[in-house]
Design an enzyme around this catalytic site. Structure first.
Site, PDB file in Angstrom:
ATOM      1  N   THR A  77       0.750  -1.362  -0.387  1.00 21.61           N
ATOM      2  CA  THR A  77      -0.076  -0.153   0.273  1.00 21.61           C
ATOM      3  C   THR A  77       0.667   1.072   0.347  1.00 21.61           C
ATOM      4  OG1 THR A  77      -0.049  -0.239   2.660  1.00 21.61           O
ATOM      5  CG2 THR A  77      -2.433  -1.137   1.810  1.00 21.61           C
ATOM      6  N   GLU A  94      -6.061  -3.273  -0.553  1.00 24.15           N
ATOM      7  CA  GLU A  94      -6.214  -4.650  -0.012  1.00 24.15           C
ATOM      8  C   GLU A  94      -6.469  -5.890  -0.165  1.00 24.15           C
ATOM      9  OE1 GLU A  94      -5.480  -1.518   1.139  1.00 24.15           O
ATOM     10  OE2 GLU A  94      -4.872  -1.489   2.928  1.00 24.15           O
ATOM     11  N   LYS A 107     -13.964  17.881  11.402  1.00 28.77           N
ATOM     12  CA  LYS A 107     -15.210  17.008  12.360  1.00 28.77           C
ATOM     13  C   LYS A 107     -15.647  18.500  12.784  1.00 28.77           C
ATOM     14  CE  LYS A 107     -13.270  11.974  13.538  1.00 28.77           C
ATOM     15  NZ  LYS A 107     -13.078  11.387  13.513  1.00 28.77           N
ATOM     16  N   TRP A 115     -19.589  15.190  11.592  1.00 25.59           N
ATOM     17  CA  TRP A 115     -18.804  15.452   9.805  1.00 25.59           C
ATOM     18  C   TRP A 115     -18.385  15.893   8.591  1.00 25.59           C
ATOM     19  CZ3 TRP A 115     -17.446   8.944  10.471  1.00 25.59           C
ATOM     20  CH2 TRP A 115     -17.312   9.045  11.197  1.00 25.59           C
TER      21      TRP A 115
HETATM   22  P1  ADP Z   1      -6.004   1.363  -5.122  1.00 24.38           P
HETATM   23  O1  ADP Z   1      -4.420   1.042  -5.573  1.00 24.38           O
HETATM   24  O2  ADP Z   1      -6.807   0.859  -5.792  1.00 24.38           O
HETATM   25  O3  ADP Z   1      -6.208   3.006  -4.823  1.00 24.38           O
HETATM   26  P2  ADP Z   1      -4.967   2.231  -2.516  1.00 24.38           P
HETATM   27  O4  ADP Z   1      -5.022   0.890  -1.163  1.00 24.38           O
HETATM   28  O5  ADP Z   1      -4.018   3.394  -3.440  1.00 24.38           O
HETATM   29  O6  ADP Z   1      -5.912   1.704  -4.087  1.00 24.38           O
HETATM   30  O7  ADP Z   1      -6.560   3.069  -1.944  1.00 24.38           O
HETATM   31  C1  ADP Z   1      -7.338   2.740  -1.383  1.00 24.38           C
HETATM   32  C2  ADP Z   1      -7.840   4.061  -1.202  1.00 24.38           C
HETATM   33  O8  ADP Z   1      -8.547   4.572  -2.291  1.00 24.38           O
HETATM   34  C3  ADP Z   1      -9.487   3.748  -0.555  1.00 24.38           C
HETATM   35  O9  ADP Z   1      -9.862   3.239   0.160  1.00 24.38           O
HETATM   36  C4  ADP Z   1     -10.331   4.888  -1.278  1.00 24.38           C
HETATM   37  O10 ADP Z   1     -10.034   6.295  -0.261  1.00 24.38           O
HETATM   38  C5  ADP Z   1      -9.596   5.859  -1.877  1.00 24.38           C
HETATM   39  N1  ADP Z   1     -10.690   5.035  -3.270  1.00 24.38           N
HETATM   40  C6  ADP Z   1     -10.629   4.429  -4.512  1.00 24.38           C
HETATM   41  N2  ADP Z   1     -11.591   4.441  -5.646  1.00 24.38           N
HETATM   42  C7  ADP Z   1     -12.077   5.537  -5.286  1.00 24.38           C
HETATM   43  C8  ADP Z   1     -13.232   5.805  -5.461  1.00 24.38           C
HETATM   44  N3  ADP Z   1     -13.524   5.632  -6.653  1.00 24.38           N
HETATM   45  N4  ADP Z   1     -13.843   7.217  -5.025  1.00 24.38           N
HETATM   46  C9  ADP Z   1     -13.105   7.476  -3.804  1.00 24.38           C
HETATM   47  N5  ADP Z   1     -12.161   6.877  -3.209  1.00 24.38           N
HETATM   48  C10 ADP Z   1     -11.412   5.855  -3.986  1.00 24.38           C
END
Ligand code: ADP
Length: 542
Positions: A185, A330, A439, A444
């Site tokens: 990540t 994940e 907050k 929120w």
């Molecule tokens: P990815 O590699 O798929 O981008 P990451 O693990 O780097 O995944 O990041 C995941 C996070 O990205 C999610 O928990 C969320 O906060 C954000 N995210 C992914 N897709 C979206 C979406 N379509 N809209 C808003 N946030 C998103």
């Protein structure tokens, strides 16, 4: 009583083998690192993946050993991916956009033995190599004539290395639960954490993801994932395309609007996928040049929220259907997709576009719910926000080497770290990252919703909202914008613009203009960095 069906392990090697046998003449087209277009077929890819497997075995890679790639989306990366996982190794895709310390940390933590890297990264890795303790050999993804001078230890030319093999190789019958891939990540907080995909999780997700309501893959499509393979397996797309025999187009290290558009036109791309930042570049290019996207039927947008203005631009101005998706590393990464239902597909355009701002419904294999701070289930009313929890066969059960301890609750739910609503139809909408919500007075405020509303202003290119300490309300929103070139938007104008778009008490207390916003390696706004930049910021009435 057990069923009496065959034991056919869900292995990644089965996907490329299937493509070679049934769609052997379908092309994989790459805009290479060197520049020219390279073409070959699934049959060629399969043969080369077997050569990779043979070469790795000859080298002494054992089942479970980690083999790193630091590479763009190219045919070489695809064949490596199948070759490494297929022979029992773990394909560790490293994101080259991470910071130096993170790349070094990741390679050491994974104990990578071999690293395959594009020529673009040779000088960078020369500088890091002394700190990468476990890498024995660097294989440079090039032919002899493109091999750079390098001080990388045991540097090998990939083409020579692969072509020394004959491809006469049978894929081993691994256990489907054996690890196939490793992806860290981005680590916006703390050290990056490794997510270890299995053969089974990759194959299962790809099978579900090819469905009509998800990626909608089919053998007559031409699919270009602009999302990199080091970004959660390019959302599984290269597996899904091989599974159905769709033509695969890869953009290598080229992300500019012009190159993407050239590839779309020349290769007759029908479907593409990427993060919003990429589409901003492409849409700007289209606007400047007056060019069209006539052959493209759908675009998958994920990784960050797709703003309404972007959804409208694709659908109304270019006739491209938007599929908004949500997921995370994940989750392999697919969780939800905003495909329309029999009912909503008939809605007027404006209502459908609004609905497409939501991240969509869970796909088969993903269970999803929202809960309050104490874990109580919250209603699916489209209004109540809560922590978004997920569970399923392609969702991590723990991080590599147990990093961060236990990550599931007693019932096996994984907290995504996102805050969301789920409506009566099951459409989920991310309202924020749990750590980014503002907050204010016990309530929120969603930073994402405010940002999306702000980028709807024609003179705003990008926007970010952070919570700033406030003596009375505990926190209030600060809006930070990057204006379009040659434009400016002040506080009064912005607040006026937002008045009918968000609740009055959500209006940002101040609006600041910057030249650029800090981004993470996967293109998301780096809020931790912004919070540092604006530490001690004094709001006008605070
Ligand atoms: P990815 O590699 O798929 O981008 P990451 O693990 O780097 O995944 O990041 C995941 C996070 O990205 C999610 O928990 C969320 O906060 C954000 N995210 C992914 N897709 C979206 C979406 N379509 N809209 C808003 N946030 C998103």
């Amino acid at each position: 009583m057990l069923g009496l069906m065959q034991d056919w392990p869900l292995l990644v090697s089965k996907i490329i083998e299937h493509a070679a046998v049934n769609h052997g003449d379908v092309e994989i087209v790459t805009k290479t690192v060197e520049g020219p277009i390279h073409r070959y077929t699934y049959a060629d890819c399969h043969l080369r993946a077997k050569k990779v497997a043979q070469a790795l075995e000859r080298y002494g890679i054992q089942p479970g050993d980690r083999v790193a790639t630091l590479a763009w989306n190219t045919y070489r990366h695809v064949e490596l991916w199948y070759g490494i996982s297929g022979m029992g190794g773990v394909a560790h895709t490293i994101n080259p956009r991470l910071f130096k310390d993170q790349i070094i940390y990741i390679a050491n933590h994974a104990e990578d033995r071999v690293m395959f890297l594009d020529t673009s990264f040779v000088s960078m890795i020369e500088e890091y190599q002394d700190q990468m303790k476990t890498i024995e050999t660097f294989v440079i993804l090039a032919a002899e004539e493109h091999m750079p001078e390098t001080s990388l230890k045991n540097a090998i030319c990939y083409e020579t290395w692969v072509e020394a093999e004959d491809g006469d190789y049978d894929w081993p019958k691994l256990d489907e639960n054996d690890a196939a891939g490793l992806c860290y990540t981005s680590g916006t907080t703390g050290n990056p954490k490794g997510v270890l995909y299995s053969n089974r999780s990759n194959v299962l997700m790809s099978m579900v993801a090819t469905g009509r309501d998800v990626l909608g893959n089919s053998s007559w499509e031409v699919i270009m994932p602009v999302v990199p393979m080091f970004h959660a397996n390019a959302w599984g797309i290269p597996y899904g395309t091989a599974a159905v025999g769709a033509k695969l187009v890869l953009n290598g290290p080229h992300f500019d609007g012009e190159t993407l558009h050239d590839l779309i036109e020349q290769e007759e791309v029908t479907s593409t996928a990427g993060v919003p930042t990429i589409w901003l570049g492409l849409l700007n290019y289209l606007e400047e040049t007056g060019k069209r996207l006539d052959g493209v039927k759908s675009v998958l947008i994920g990784g960050s929220a797709a703003p309404l203005s972007m959804i409208i631009a694709f659908e109304r101005d270019y006739g491209v259907s938007v599929r908004h998706a949500w997921g995370m590393t994940e989750m392999s990464p697919l969780g939800t997709i905003g495909a329309m239902t029999r009912e909503t597909v008939k809605w007027p355009d404006e209502a459908r576009w609004e609905l497409k701002c939501k991240q969509g419904r869970a796909i088969l294999g993903v269970e999803m719910k929202i809960a309050d701070d104490d874990g109580n289930l919250l209603p699916r009313d489209g209004k109540t926000f809560g922590h978004l929890l997920v569970r399923g066969p392609w969702i991590a059960s723990e991080y590599f080497r147990g990093e961060g301890g236990s990550i599931l609750d007693a019932d096996g739910w994984f907290d995504s770290g996102d805050v969301a609503t789920i409506d009566e139809r099951g459409f989920m909408q991310i309202t924020d990252r749990a750590k980014d919500v503002v907050k204010s007075g016990g309530e929120w405020i969603s930073s994402i919703e405010l940002e999306n509303a702000a980028v709807g202003h024609p003179d705003v290119a990008e926007a970010a909202v952070i919570g700033v300490p406030h003596p009375k309300w505990s926190e209030r929103p600060l809006l930070i914008i990057v204006p379009q070139e040659g434009k400016s938007v002040d506080r009064a104008e912005m607040r006026e613009f937002l008045t009918d778009k968000v609740a009055k008490w959500w209006l940002p207390d101040d609006v600041v203009t910057v030249d650029e916003l800090p981004h993470t390696a996967t293109g998301k706004i780096l809020k931790t960095e912004l919070r540092k930049q604006f530490e001690g910021y004094k709001l006008p009435d605070a």
